[in-house]
Design a protein around this motif. Structure first.
Motif, PDB file in Angstrom:
ATOM      1  N   THR A  34       0.696  -1.016   0.043  1.00  0.00           N
ATOM      2  CA  THR A  34      -0.228   0.038  -0.082  1.00  0.00           C
ATOM      3  C   THR A  34       0.842   1.171   0.119  1.00  0.00           C
ATOM      4  OG1 THR A  34      -0.159   0.090   2.497  1.00  0.00           O
ATOM      5  CG2 THR A  34      -1.666  -1.161   1.257  1.00  0.00           C
ATOM      6  N   VAL A  35       0.295   2.427  -0.275  1.00  0.00           N
ATOM      7  CA  VAL A  35       1.093   3.448  -0.421  1.00  0.00           C
ATOM      8  C   VAL A  35       1.472   3.922   0.963  1.00  0.00           C
ATOM      9  CG1 VAL A  35       0.836   6.254  -0.865  1.00  0.00           C
ATOM     10  CG2 VAL A  35      -0.517   4.397  -2.177  1.00  0.00           C
ATOM     11  N   THR A  36       0.985   3.929   1.760  1.00  0.00           N
ATOM     12  CA  THR A  36       1.556   4.484   3.156  1.00  0.00           C
ATOM     13  C   THR A  36       2.608   3.495   3.832  1.00  0.00           C
ATOM     14  OG1 THR A  36      -0.153   3.268   4.478  1.00  0.00           O
ATOM     15  CG2 THR A  36      -0.406   5.602   3.961  1.00  0.00           C
ATOM     16  N   ARG A  37       2.617   2.226   3.440  1.00  0.00           N
ATOM     17  CA  ARG A  37       3.608   1.315   3.674  1.00  0.00           C
ATOM     18  C   ARG A  37       4.552   1.477   3.215  1.00  0.00           C
ATOM     19  NH1 ARG A  37       0.802  -4.421   5.543  1.00  0.00           N
ATOM     20  NH2 ARG A  37      -0.654  -3.564   7.271  1.00  0.00           N
ATOM     21  N   ALA A  38       4.701   1.751   1.786  1.00  0.00           N
ATOM     22  CA  ALA A  38       5.737   1.712   0.864  1.00  0.00           C
ATOM     23  C   ALA A  38       6.542   3.094   1.234  1.00  0.00           C
ATOM     24  CB  ALA A  38       4.893   1.951  -0.661  1.00  0.00           C
ATOM     25  N   LYS A  39       5.669   4.228   1.468  1.00  0.00           N
ATOM     26  CA  LYS A  39       6.445   5.429   1.749  1.00  0.00           C
ATOM     27  C   LYS A  39       7.193   5.282   3.136  1.00  0.00           C
ATOM     28  CE  LYS A  39       3.139   8.674  -0.007  1.00  0.00           C
ATOM     29  NZ  LYS A  39       2.230   9.628   0.280  1.00  0.00           N
ATOM     30  N   GLU A  40       6.807   4.471   4.002  1.00  0.00           N
ATOM     31  CA  GLU A  40       7.639   4.287   5.382  1.00  0.00           C
ATOM     32  C   GLU A  40       8.795   3.197   4.881  1.00  0.00           C
ATOM     33  OE1 GLU A  40       7.505   5.087   8.659  1.00  0.00           O
ATOM     34  OE2 GLU A  40       6.455   6.887   7.530  1.00  0.00           O
ATOM     35  N   ALA A  41       8.643   2.226   4.261  1.00  0.00           N
ATOM     36  CA  ALA A  41       9.644   1.227   3.769  1.00  0.00           C
ATOM     37  C   ALA A  41      10.598   1.967   2.702  1.00  0.00           C
ATOM     38  CB  ALA A  41       8.985   0.185   3.024  1.00  0.00           C
ATOM     39  N   ARG A  42      10.155   2.944   1.952  1.00  0.00           N
ATOM     40  CA  ARG A  42      11.169   3.680   1.209  1.00  0.00           C
ATOM     41  C   ARG A  42      12.101   4.411   1.849  1.00  0.00           C
ATOM     42  NH1 ARG A  42       8.717   8.290  -2.880  1.00  0.00           N
ATOM     43  NH2 ARG A  42       9.921   7.277  -4.362  1.00  0.00           N
ATOM     44  N   SER A  43      11.575   5.042   2.910  1.00  0.00           N
ATOM     45  CA  SER A  43      12.485   5.838   3.724  1.00  0.00           C
ATOM     46  C   SER A  43      13.490   5.174   4.366  1.00  0.00           C
ATOM     47  CB  SER A  43      11.571   6.773   5.020  1.00  0.00           C
ATOM     48  OG  SER A  43      12.411   7.117   5.831  1.00  0.00           O
ATOM     49  N   LEU A  44      13.039   4.003   5.042  1.00  0.00           N
ATOM     50  CA  LEU A  44      14.030   3.003   5.775  1.00  0.00           C
ATOM     51  C   LEU A  44      14.997   2.388   4.776  1.00  0.00           C
ATOM     52  CD1 LEU A  44      11.570   1.602   8.052  1.00  0.00           C
ATOM     53  CD2 LEU A  44      13.377   3.254   8.709  1.00  0.00           C
ATOM     54  N   ALA A  45      14.596   1.974   3.467  1.00  0.00           N
ATOM     55  CA  ALA A  45      15.346   1.452   2.721  1.00  0.00           C
ATOM     56  C   ALA A  45      16.593   2.337   1.962  1.00  0.00           C
ATOM     57  CB  ALA A  45      14.448   0.635   1.442  1.00  0.00           C
ATOM     58  N   GLU A  46      16.138   3.566   1.740  1.00  0.00           N
ATOM     59  CA  GLU A  46      17.130   4.660   1.222  1.00  0.00           C
ATOM     60  C   GLU A  46      18.209   4.773   2.651  1.00  0.00           C
ATOM     61  OE1 GLU A  46      16.038   7.702  -0.623  1.00  0.00           O
ATOM     62  OE2 GLU A  46      14.741   6.644  -2.161  1.00  0.00           O
ATOM     63  N   LYS A  47      17.851   4.669   3.736  1.00  0.00           N
ATOM     64  CA  LYS A  47      18.689   4.612   4.812  1.00  0.00           C
ATOM     65  C   LYS A  47      19.755   3.665   4.925  1.00  0.00           C
ATOM     66  CE  LYS A  47      15.919   7.596   7.836  1.00  0.00           C
ATOM     67  NZ  LYS A  47      15.060   7.669   8.563  1.00  0.00           N
ATOM     68  N   MET A  48      19.133   2.398   4.451  1.00  0.00           N
ATOM     69  CA  MET A  48      20.198   1.073   4.773  1.00  0.00           C
ATOM     70  C   MET A  48      21.059   1.429   3.528  1.00  0.00           C
ATOM     71  SD  MET A  48      19.167  -0.601   7.043  1.00  0.00           S
ATOM     72  CE  MET A  48      18.440   0.701   8.180  1.00  0.00           C
ATOM     73  N   ILE A  49      20.688   1.726   2.215  1.00  0.00           N
ATOM     74  CA  ILE A  49      21.382   1.940   1.022  1.00  0.00           C
ATOM     75  C   ILE A  49      22.802   2.848   1.557  1.00  0.00           C
ATOM     76  CG2 ILE A  49      21.464   2.564  -1.152  1.00  0.00           C
ATOM     77  CD1 ILE A  49      18.867   1.368  -1.608  1.00  0.00           C
ATOM     78  N   THR A  50      22.067   4.013   1.935  1.00  0.00           N
ATOM     79  CA  THR A  50      23.142   5.035   2.296  1.00  0.00           C
ATOM     80  C   THR A  50      24.113   4.517   3.349  1.00  0.00           C
ATOM     81  OG1 THR A  50      21.392   6.856   1.999  1.00  0.00           O
ATOM     82  CG2 THR A  50      23.350   7.239   3.149  1.00  0.00           C
ATOM     83  N   LEU A  51      23.827   3.943   4.396  1.00  0.00           N
ATOM     84  CA  LEU A  51      24.643   3.282   5.515  1.00  0.00           C
ATOM     85  C   LEU A  51      25.789   2.170   4.661  1.00  0.00           C
ATOM     86  CD1 LEU A  51      22.523   2.392   8.271  1.00  0.00           C
ATOM     87  CD2 LEU A  51      24.583   3.680   8.242  1.00  0.00           C
ATOM     88  N   ALA A  52      25.105   1.484   3.772  1.00  0.00           N
ATOM     89  CA  ALA A  52      25.787   0.350   2.900  1.00  0.00           C
ATOM     90  C   ALA A  52      26.906   1.206   1.915  1.00  0.00           C
ATOM     91  CB  ALA A  52      24.872  -0.348   2.201  1.00  0.00           C
ATOM     92  N   LYS A  53      26.591   2.266   1.559  1.00  0.00           N
ATOM     93  CA  LYS A  53      27.442   2.816   0.818  1.00  0.00           C
ATOM     94  C   LYS A  53      28.919   3.487   1.492  1.00  0.00           C
ATOM     95  CE  LYS A  53      25.754   6.515  -1.831  1.00  0.00           C
ATOM     96  NZ  LYS A  53      25.129   7.715  -2.202  1.00  0.00           N
ATOM     97  N   ARG A  54      28.408   3.699   2.901  1.00  0.00           N
ATOM     98  CA  ARG A  54      29.815   4.066   3.537  1.00  0.00           C
ATOM     99  C   ARG A  54      30.592   2.568   3.537  1.00  0.00           C
ATOM    100  NH1 ARG A  54      27.316   5.795   9.115  1.00  0.00           N
ATOM    101  NH2 ARG A  54      28.634   3.984   9.918  1.00  0.00           N
ATOM    102  N   GLY A  55      30.165   1.508   3.768  1.00  0.00           N
ATOM    103  CA  GLY A  55      31.042   0.151   3.464  1.00  0.00           C
ATOM    104  C   GLY A  55      31.819   0.026   4.793  1.00  0.00           C
ATOM    105  N   ASP A  56      31.695   0.434   5.870  1.00  0.00           N
ATOM    106  CA  ASP A  56      32.761   0.020   6.848  1.00  0.00           C
ATOM    107  C   ASP A  56      32.079  -0.910   7.826  1.00  0.00           C
ATOM    108  OD1 ASP A  56      30.848   1.897   7.906  1.00  0.00           O
ATOM    109  OD2 ASP A  56      32.326   3.369   9.024  1.00  0.00           O
TER     110      ASP A  56
END
Length: 113
Positions: A34-56
């Motif tokens: 659903t839209v609201t779940r996707a918006k929340e999941a999107r925020s968290l997923a983007e944070k995970m990807i940003t953390l992974a870009k650090r790579g440490d």
């Protein structure tokens, strides 16, 4: 103060549901929800990807504390994060696909760009 949607769930259930959504999203690269779940999941997923870009190591442990499958974390750090090395945010895309048949909730497909 961080604002978040309650999604009509108790906090422990909401956190578990979002962890599962994000894990599935990173595992398959695409989810339908659903839209609201996707918006929340999107925020968290983007944070995970940003953390992974650090790579440490610390970033890896932070991601492991949220994502429920170790294989997904390995894939995130080795395949997904390097793909977005030059990109500053905006790793996901949402497509509306219409209402759900049972209750009419608006559905979207959330995918990696």
């Amino acid at each position: 103060m961080a604002q978040h949607r309650k999604l009509g769930l108790p906090s422990d259930h909401r956190r578990a549901m979002l962890r599962n959504l994000v894990t599935s999203f990173l595992k398959h690269g695409k989810i339908q929800t659903t839209v609201t779940r996707a918006k929340e999941a999107r925020s968290l997923a983007e944070k995970m990807i940003t953390l992974a870009k650090r790579g440490d190591l610390h970033a890896r442990r932070q991601v492991l504390s949220f994502v429920t499958e170790e294989e997904v974390v390995k894939n995130l750090f080795t395949n997904i994060a390097p793909k977005y090395a030059e990109r500053n945010g905006g790793y996901t895309r949402m497509y509306k696909i219409g209402p759900r048949r049972g209750d009419g909730a608006e559905l979207v497909i959330l995918e990696l760009v």
